[in-house]
Design a protein around this motif. Structure first.
Motif, PDB file in Angstrom:
ATOM      1  N   TYR A 128       1.196  -1.169  -0.245  1.00 43.17           N
ATOM      2  CA  TYR A 128      -0.112   0.083   0.166  1.00 43.17           C
ATOM      3  C   TYR A 128       1.063   1.478  -0.002  1.00 43.17           C
ATOM      4  N   GLU A 129       0.494   2.207  -1.232  1.00 44.53           N
ATOM      5  CA  GLU A 129       0.950   3.231  -0.511  1.00 44.53           C
ATOM      6  C   GLU A 129       1.128   4.225   0.772  1.00 44.53           C
ATOM      7  N   THR A 130       2.782   4.609   1.093  1.00 40.37           N
ATOM      8  CA  THR A 130       1.956   4.960   2.500  1.00 40.37           C
ATOM      9  C   THR A 130       2.979   6.261   2.258  1.00 40.37           C
ATOM     10  N   GLY A 131       2.412   7.243   3.441  1.00 31.31           N
ATOM     11  CA  GLY A 131       2.945   8.224   4.090  1.00 31.31           C
ATOM     12  C   GLY A 131       2.565   9.176   5.354  1.00 31.31           C
ATOM     13  N   GLU A 132       2.729   9.878   5.907  1.00 30.67           N
ATOM     14  CA  GLU A 132       3.136  10.663   7.004  1.00 30.67           C
ATOM     15  C   GLU A 132       1.133  10.674   7.598  1.00 30.67           C
ATOM     16  N   PRO A 133       1.013  10.660   8.991  1.00 35.15           N
ATOM     17  CA  PRO A 133      -0.495  11.304   9.312  1.00 35.15           C
ATOM     18  C   PRO A 133      -0.950  12.059   9.362  1.00 35.15           C
ATOM     19  N   LEU A 134      -1.500  12.835   8.753  1.00 31.17           N
ATOM     20  CA  LEU A 134      -2.321  14.145   9.149  1.00 31.17           C
ATOM     21  C   LEU A 134      -2.218  15.248  10.675  1.00 31.17           C
ATOM     22  N   GLU A 135      -1.564  16.109  11.229  1.00 28.72           N
ATOM     23  CA  GLU A 135      -2.582  16.576  11.673  1.00 28.72           C
ATOM     24  C   GLU A 135      -3.345  17.237  11.634  1.00 28.72           C
ATOM     25  N   MET A 136      -4.460  16.576  12.916  1.00 23.76           N
ATOM     26  CA  MET A 136      -5.853  17.073  12.593  1.00 23.76           C
ATOM     27  C   MET A 136      -5.933  18.499  13.692  1.00 23.76           C
ATOM     28  N   SER A 137      -6.470  19.676  13.446  1.00 22.88           N
ATOM     29  CA  SER A 137      -7.047  20.333  14.053  1.00 22.88           C
ATOM     30  C   SER A 137      -8.277  20.327  15.167  1.00 22.88           C
ATOM     31  N   ILE A 138      -9.114  19.294  14.910  1.00 19.66           N
ATOM     32  CA  ILE A 138     -10.155  18.606  16.120  1.00 19.66           C
ATOM     33  C   ILE A 138      -9.712  17.388  16.916  1.00 19.66           C
ATOM     34  N   PRO A 139      -9.712  17.394  17.822  1.00 20.64           N
ATOM     35  CA  PRO A 139      -8.786  15.893  18.697  1.00 20.64           C
ATOM     36  C   PRO A 139      -9.404  14.569  18.407  1.00 20.64           C
ATOM     37  N   VAL A 140      -8.899  14.057  18.465  1.00 20.72           N
ATOM     38  CA  VAL A 140      -9.184  12.460  17.823  1.00 20.72           C
ATOM     39  C   VAL A 140      -9.195  11.327  19.168  1.00 20.72           C
ATOM     40  N   ARG A 141      -8.293  11.495  20.490  1.00 25.86           N
ATOM     41  CA  ARG A 141      -8.855  11.529  21.089  1.00 25.86           C
ATOM     42  C   ARG A 141      -9.267  12.279  22.261  1.00 25.86           C
ATOM     43  N   PHE A 142     -10.845  12.050  23.021  1.00 28.37           N
ATOM     44  CA  PHE A 142     -11.428  12.453  23.667  1.00 28.37           C
ATOM     45  C   PHE A 142     -12.406  12.299  24.965  1.00 28.37           C
ATOM     46  N   ARG A 143     -11.900  12.726  25.486  1.00 28.49           N
ATOM     47  CA  ARG A 143     -13.337  12.612  26.658  1.00 28.49           C
ATOM     48  C   ARG A 143     -14.278  13.515  27.273  1.00 28.49           C
ATOM     49  N   PHE A 144     -15.374  13.034  27.496  1.00 27.36           N
ATOM     50  CA  PHE A 144     -16.184  14.107  27.933  1.00 27.36           C
ATOM     51  C   PHE A 144     -16.547  14.163  29.158  1.00 27.36           C
ATOM     52  N   PRO A 145     -16.693  15.393  29.359  1.00 27.44           N
ATOM     53  CA  PRO A 145     -16.892  16.206  30.695  1.00 27.44           C
ATOM     54  C   PRO A 145     -17.673  15.620  31.947  1.00 27.44           C
TER      55      PRO A 145
END
Length: 241
Positions: A128-145
């Motif tokens: 598979y074509e391979t590259g670096e992961p995107l840096e997202m501006s939203i949380p990939v990991r999160f917890r609810f208050p």
């Protein structure tokens, strides 16, 4: 490096505001991933035949520009370096060379014969074509208050048309299911979605849907349960159309 596929958005893919529905954003991305696997090998079906199956665990999608019916889009995808038993894949959706949406996703590979997860070395996807992961501006990991007050807003019975080859609700189906409950959604557009998939929703089971306002304006928290277990958790962010 990336793999790409081109599509034309149809009138059945959009909502009443002529914006691509959330489920379709994810489906165009994952269809491209399926074609990538098909063309580079092993395909999804090659792995499934030997008892292995990719299962999404996290998905974060950002939408910068809404996509409309008859738009010609190009969807790009690539594998990222694995981490232990976590397989990473990223996506871009472009229209006229401009990025309209992008996504970072994490997957596990389940061995259906043993019930265990496969580590990176047990699944050869080096073609598979391979590259670096995107840096997202939203949380990939999160917890609810901790003080989140949840409201039960609905129940969804998982039917035959909802499930995939694993006989549980396909991961893309959740996006439209949750989106339906956002207040005054006909006057709004989705700008981001972050979802954590925690447990399967098998065919003929009921999904209990809970919702709460998020920390920011236009943001909504969701969690779902199946047979008393947390099924998914999600954050949707919206703006006025």
């Amino acid at each position: 490096m990336f793999y790409s596929e081109k599509y034309t958005v149809t009138s059945h893919n959009v909502d009443v505001n002529d914006n691509l529905r959330p489920t379709m954003v994810a489906q165009f991305m994952q269809e491209t991933a399926n074609h990538h696997m098909r063309d580079r090998k092993p395909s999804y079906y090659d792995l499934f035949a030997v008892g292995k199956s990719f299962i999404v665990t996290r998905m974060a999608i950002e939408i910068y520009e809404q996509i409309h019916q008859y738009d010609n889009i190009e969807v790009k995808t690539w594998r990222c370096p694995e981490k232990a038993a976590t397989f990473i894949r990223c996506f871009l959706i472009e229209r006229d060379g401009k990025v309209c949406a992008r996504a970072y996703t994490e997957w596990a590979v389940a061995n259906r014969n043993t019930g265990k997860l496969c580590r990176a070395g047990e699944v050869d996807i080096s073609n598979y074509e391979t590259g670096e992961p995107l840096e997202m501006s939203i949380p990939v990991r999160f917890r609810f208050p901790k003080d989140t007050t949840w409201e039960r807003v609905g129940t969804k019975r998982v039917m035959y048309s909802d499930v995939d080859m694993n006989m549980h609700m396909n991961n893309t189906r959740y996006l439209d299911m949750l989106w339906n409950y956002i207040p005054e959604i006909t006057g709004r557009k989705v700008t981001s979605m972050s979802i954590r998939y925690m447990a399967e929703a098998p065919i003929n089971e009921d999904i209990e849907i809970y919702m709460a306002p998020g920390d920011a304006s236009g943001q909504w928290y969701f969690k779902t349960e199946v047979d008393g277990r947390t099924n998914i958790e999600a954050i949707f962010t919206t703006e006025e159309k």
